[in-house]
Design a protein around this motif. Structure first.
Motif, PDB file in Angstrom:
ATOM      1  N   ARG A  66       0.489  -1.414   0.352  1.00 48.50           N
ATOM      2  CA  ARG A  66      -0.140  -0.157   0.027  1.00 48.50           C
ATOM      3  C   ARG A  66       0.822   1.598   0.087  1.00 48.50           C
ATOM      4  O   ARG A  66       0.059   2.381  -0.393  1.00 48.50           O
ATOM      5  N   MET A  67       2.280   1.226   0.418  1.00 51.64           N
ATOM      6  CA  MET A  67       2.510   2.474   0.751  1.00 51.64           C
ATOM      7  C   MET A  67       3.947   2.379  -1.127  1.00 51.64           C
ATOM      8  O   MET A  67       4.025   4.014  -0.750  1.00 51.64           O
ATOM      9  N   ALA A 104      10.514   4.770  10.268  1.00 56.31           N
ATOM     10  CA  ALA A 104       9.772   4.903  11.655  1.00 56.31           C
ATOM     11  C   ALA A 104       8.396   4.284  11.665  1.00 56.31           C
ATOM     12  O   ALA A 104       7.348   5.012  11.824  1.00 56.31           O
ATOM     13  N   THR A 105       8.289   4.049   9.834  1.00 54.50           N
ATOM     14  CA  THR A 105       6.905   2.784  10.060  1.00 54.50           C
ATOM     15  C   THR A 105       6.558   1.678  10.218  1.00 54.50           C
ATOM     16  O   THR A 105       8.276   0.806  10.747  1.00 54.50           O
TER      17      THR A 105
ATOM     18  N   THR B 397       2.881   8.517  11.661  1.00 50.63           N
ATOM     19  CA  THR B 397       3.791   8.523  11.671  1.00 50.63           C
ATOM     20  C   THR B 397       3.966   6.700  11.449  1.00 50.63           C
ATOM     21  O   THR B 397       4.676   6.132   9.735  1.00 50.63           O
ATOM     22  N   GLU B 398       3.500   5.959  11.693  1.00 43.33           N
ATOM     23  CA  GLU B 398       3.826   4.304  12.047  1.00 43.33           C
ATOM     24  C   GLU B 398       3.595   4.137  11.134  1.00 43.33           C
ATOM     25  O   GLU B 398       3.420   2.735  10.291  1.00 43.33           O
ATOM     26  N   THR B 399       1.827   4.108  10.492  1.00 41.19           N
ATOM     27  CA  THR B 399       1.113   4.081   9.156  1.00 41.19           C
ATOM     28  C   THR B 399       1.601   5.160   7.923  1.00 41.19           C
ATOM     29  O   THR B 399       1.180   3.897   7.463  1.00 41.19           O
ATOM     30  N   ALA B 400       1.821   6.320   8.512  1.00 48.05           N
ATOM     31  CA  ALA B 400       1.886   6.417   6.896  1.00 48.05           C
ATOM     32  C   ALA B 400       3.565   6.974   6.314  1.00 48.05           C
ATOM     33  O   ALA B 400       3.609   7.854   5.565  1.00 48.05           O
ATOM     34  N   GLY B 401       4.478   6.986   7.593  1.00 45.69           N
ATOM     35  CA  GLY B 401       5.854   7.631   7.375  1.00 45.69           C
ATOM     36  C   GLY B 401       5.725   9.030   6.547  1.00 45.69           C
ATOM     37  O   GLY B 401       4.599   9.931   7.679  1.00 45.69           O
TER      38      GLY B 401
END
Lengths: 465, 465, 465
Positions: A66-67, A104-105, B397-401
């Motif tokens: 997804r990213m 940091a994800t 951040t942890e989800t989407a950077g």
């Protein structure tokens, strides 16, 4: 990676970090209990070598794909919907060339952990070194010690639960259990959503197969319930300890049997309104609790997800492709009918998960702090990450303590990420506990007890392992 | 103020602070990109000296006036609605005499920063020294280096976007662009709310002016859409990069053209029900996305605000007087129709803002982690403050950077606060990144890259600068 | 307990802790203002010795009993509904044997504080030492210095508000006030929920008693309002400073008197629909604001609770037995009618509480940052705990500063926990302020002023003490 710090995720304050290190070391090597996840049992039954780095790290992991999709990569380039990837090396290059997107994800953390601890890759992946890293991993994948069963042992997994369709014959589970060469405990999990929600795409064909399995008419509600009970019994015979329920809203309704039966007949006929379909699904969640009280399967609820948000993507690539998006949850009101009738029932266990963080302090901890049946689900999905874990612990602990939880849940399709995720949870909990010790809120000795219990006694109790 | 600490906002832990200082120093002097705000372009065109400290710090800044209002001061005493204040010195005395109300607030932080860095006022304002400070500031305001253009240069602003009515001729922007003596880039922003929402006070007269501008009948829906498109084109000709949308709920609806047309005719006639007006506004937000896909304007959405909560205050003092109050937001469901049709469209950018913090981890980060079009809006309004920024970064951040954001947005009417706000954001991000480095989550080198990108590459990409 | 650390709850960073210690020591011994709570006035009037440790620590405290209930203990074993417990020593053994359930909980913190500071019990309670601790406490309870009045003095309580039924004659309060041997200030609080909500169990009999108290017909709406006003006057005569309102949703409606009157008559007749009952209750909350404007009672609202969630438990054990569960709150929209008409009224004070933390930054702080009448309620119930207090301060301060709060509220039935709770709040605020000082956001001198004000000036102003 030069940054696979042995103290990673521990608190920044030196004295607190020292305490956390003590707590973490106590639990770092304890066996893994994984009572909910999505690893296919065939992986361990067949024990075939992993094909290539792309299959291993990219194609099956919608966290990762997804990213890249958000960065403009077409999912087909990553092998989604075309797996194995037409060109796995090309997919791998895309990942490495976009490594900064994962800084940091949660995914970046797991990938870094796996590359460093399993494959000895300690430099940051990049376009420049992508091929070299690919080759190094691919070479190692041919070795016997990278086969699934060898890794299962190396990961020290005591229990691994899979997630399975109610009509699955569970042959893979049976074969694994019967295999003298495999000592692990691999349990099926009953996941009946597609048989309970009349708006699910294949609802009618699903219940056709379900009801015909015990020879009842498709529009016989009592027969439908009996068929579900029999499938649950089949799962229990194969070692299942829980039934899992993924719903957009956790509505529960105790309908009159006549009304429920009428709704069911119209569900079969495909003539329900949206509101009636909602009521029927709500009633079936209530029925699932009733069945759990009767047969002892732990009931887990993963609520609050708008699945397949992008229909265009769903049509091209199918479900679980990165666009299941959270929505607000209300557990207090929706679960009241269920808890009214079953909340105090002996040995009933109900584990509540959500991706709407607001429910932790507002609803889940207060419910679990009263109802003996309610257990607090671990941070899930997007929240399965270090900062989110700290927020979770801070949100629930003051209300419900440490003993109303259900332990860490990795919920993963990515087999290799299991130890990375459990290690993350152990470090995060050690960090949380250490802060409390340093703040004089309890003693190191008390914290040591809790640290161990969170890894072992707590999930063992919640999931009846 | 003795407390304009050079390390302010950096983490309390010494080792983490050392890392943060390195990161902050890297970005402290980078030029300012301000792609959304409310400074009037005339300020820079006319380049007149600021009148007095009250005009500069109080009258136009509803962040500041609302706190004094909450303490019992009548807004008229502060020059609101009567600007310039009948007695600016009296207004200034009120502010200084109530300085403790601003301790640890966002406004207090900005005011302190401005007083210290621009005017050399380093003591705490109070009733006792109010007149002295007033005189010192007033004296400096007469100097050429305190004229708007001189400050624009001193602040090192590379891009400044204003917010403008669709029918604005943008003459001020054209004059600024044509002025060889001014080298800055001042861009208009298309803000059409009052032309899209039939419940807006001047809706009918607005669309009258709009449609007559291209000579179509006021009740011709296709003509109305064409007129909007032409105004957008006018804005683009004058350098606009974005269109901004302020809505209470971010509903989007893809209506049948016949239905939309019928609703529009009744909107013109003033006969819509509340529910129909809601549907029409939802359709127009959808239309705005369609137009953004076509013309390339970045679409920004500031949702979830109950504007003009106190009608009595609105009637006396007008809008933007401190009583716009947040409400809960649901982006996941409301935006689904828009994202279904445009979420994967090439070069479409949709920046989502909100003052309901719960949307960050629940909705905005997950959406931005999948849809290439969705960018995460920075903490806005009440959340434009140090602790809120830490919560924001931790939530997304942890989800989407770091690379799905849109950079810091000052969104200010207070020209002098621009560097204070951007400096706050840079310090806050340095603090966040330093913690991650110290927690072993990435390396200092990686954090340095991110720190620079957050100030430059990220907003430049999101806003197509 | 070896962990009653003198620095407990202060920040982990040494330099920040040093600042916090200075701030805490400044306020540690200041008198207690307790403007909202549930201690019965008879406790101080009668001044009888406490019966036993179970009555003191368990039976009356649903915070404590709910956790044991969640662990499978029947409430009857703890003396709930049978108080005093059939066997108080057995109840005490259950508590001690389950001490680990309270680790890091709010209840655990208070119990530990009380055992350590009042009874000299510093070891961790357990099954093994339960009897010994029981005997030590029981022995001390016989001493005069453990009588309620002696403790009241020792706790240095300046003001203690009780919560009372509108028809209470307040004889206990009068007797206390008239008692020359008692110097404390014990104030009643007007709590009319059961007289305003037609769905409350005893609504009809309540309003029968109410209306007959002034000799008006039960179905005379104007008479009903007048009767409420007279009861409020009675409370004011006995020292009341506030009226408290516990509602599931904080709906307020300004109904036409004719409509309100018609609804009331049907409420009396028991013929309201659910929606009409909701409207009537919403109108009565509006009426309560009107009365507060007229008579000066501070209006406090405790919203967002689904009371008596488990009807089965309610039927067996009554209300306040641990299963009041929070629900989401919307203050912005619901309070708009009330604030439109009374929000700017002179000397009107409205204190907003909630257990849905999302309202702090989204609604409560913005409302309190504009309306002079709105005060921010302290973290309440499940949120009355160290981490929750930090979240609260961080959520509201940047928007509304320190001077729009209402001070700490212990809201307790457990008399002995009052100093523990206020001490927790003072330590938590010191920790919060110290962080801000260390982050350069204000000076130590400014923080010292705030620390004192939060304990004294702020609650004194908000509650008109």
């Amino acid at each position: 990676m030069d940054h696979l710090d042995p103290d990673r995720l521990l608190p920044v304050d030196p004295a607190t970090r020292d305490i956390a290190r003590v707590l973490y070391e106590r639990v770092a090597d304890m066996p893994i209990l994984s009572p909910h996840g999505h690893v296919p049992p065939g992986l361990l039954l067949e024990d075939a070598p992993f094909a290539d780095p792309a299959e291993l790290f990219i194609t099956a992991d919608h966290y990762v794909t997804r990213m890249l999709h958000a960065a403009g990569v077409d999912l087909s380039e990553l092998g989604v919907g075309t797996a194995p990837a037409a060109d796995p090396r090309a997919a791998w290059r895309i990942l490495c060339g976009n490594w900064h997107l994962y800084y940091a994800t949660a995914s970046g953390y797991w990938l870094t952990h796996i590359l460093g601890t399993l494959f000895g890759v300690t430099e940051e992946p990049s376009a420049a070194n992508a091929d070299d890293i690919y080759d190094r991993i691919a070479r190692q994948l041919t070795s016997p010690q990278f086969r699934p069963r060898a890794l299962f042992d190396r990961f020290d997994i005591e229990v691994l639960a899979t997630t399975d369709d109610p009509m699955d014959d569970l042959a893979a589970h049976a074969a694994l259990a019967a295999d003298p060469a495999f000592g692990g405990r691999v349990l099926p999990t009953f996941r009946p959503d597609a048989y309970l929600d009349p708006t699910a795409p294949a609802f009618r064909s699903n219940i056709e197969r379900l009801t015909s399995s015990i020879g009842v008419a498709i529009d016989d509600f009592a027969g439908y319930l009996r068929a579900i009970e029999q499938r649950r019994a089949h799962f229990i015979e194969h070692g299942a300890v829980s039934a899992d329920h993924g719903v957009r809203e956790p509505l529960t309704l105790d309908l009159d049997p006549v009304d429920a039966s009428a709704l069911y007949r119209r569900a079969v006929a495909g003539t329900l309104t949206a509101q009636e379909a909602r009521a029927f699904t709500g009633h079936m969640l209530y029925q699932m609790a009733r069945m759990s009280v009767a047969d002892g399967l732990v009931m887990t609820v993963h609520a609050g997800v708008h699945r397949n948000h992008s229909r265009a993507t769903f049509d091209r690539f199918g479900p679980d492709t990165g666009h299941d998006i959270p929505v607000p949850i209300d557990y207090t009101g929706n679960l009241q009918p269920l808890l009214e009738d079953f909340g105090l029932a002996k040995d009933f266990h109900l584990v509540l998960f959500g991706i709407d963080e607001t429910i932790y302090s507002r609803e889940v901890a207060p419910l679990a702090g009263f109802y003996p049946s309610v257990y607090i689900g671990a941070p899930w999905w997007f929240l399965d990450a270090p900062d989110a874990v700290q927020r979770f612990r801070a949100a629930v602990t003051e209300t419900a303590g440490f003993y109303r939880g259900a332990g860490f849940i990795d919920d993963t399709r990515a087999f290799l990420s299991i130890p990375a995720r459990h290690d993350m949870a152990r470090r995060s909990d050690a960090a949380f506990l250490a802060r409390l010790v340093r703040e004089g809120r309890f003693t190191l000795r008390q914290a040591e007890r809790v640290a161990s219990d969170l890894v072992d006694a707590v999930p063992r109790k919640a999931f009846k392992l």
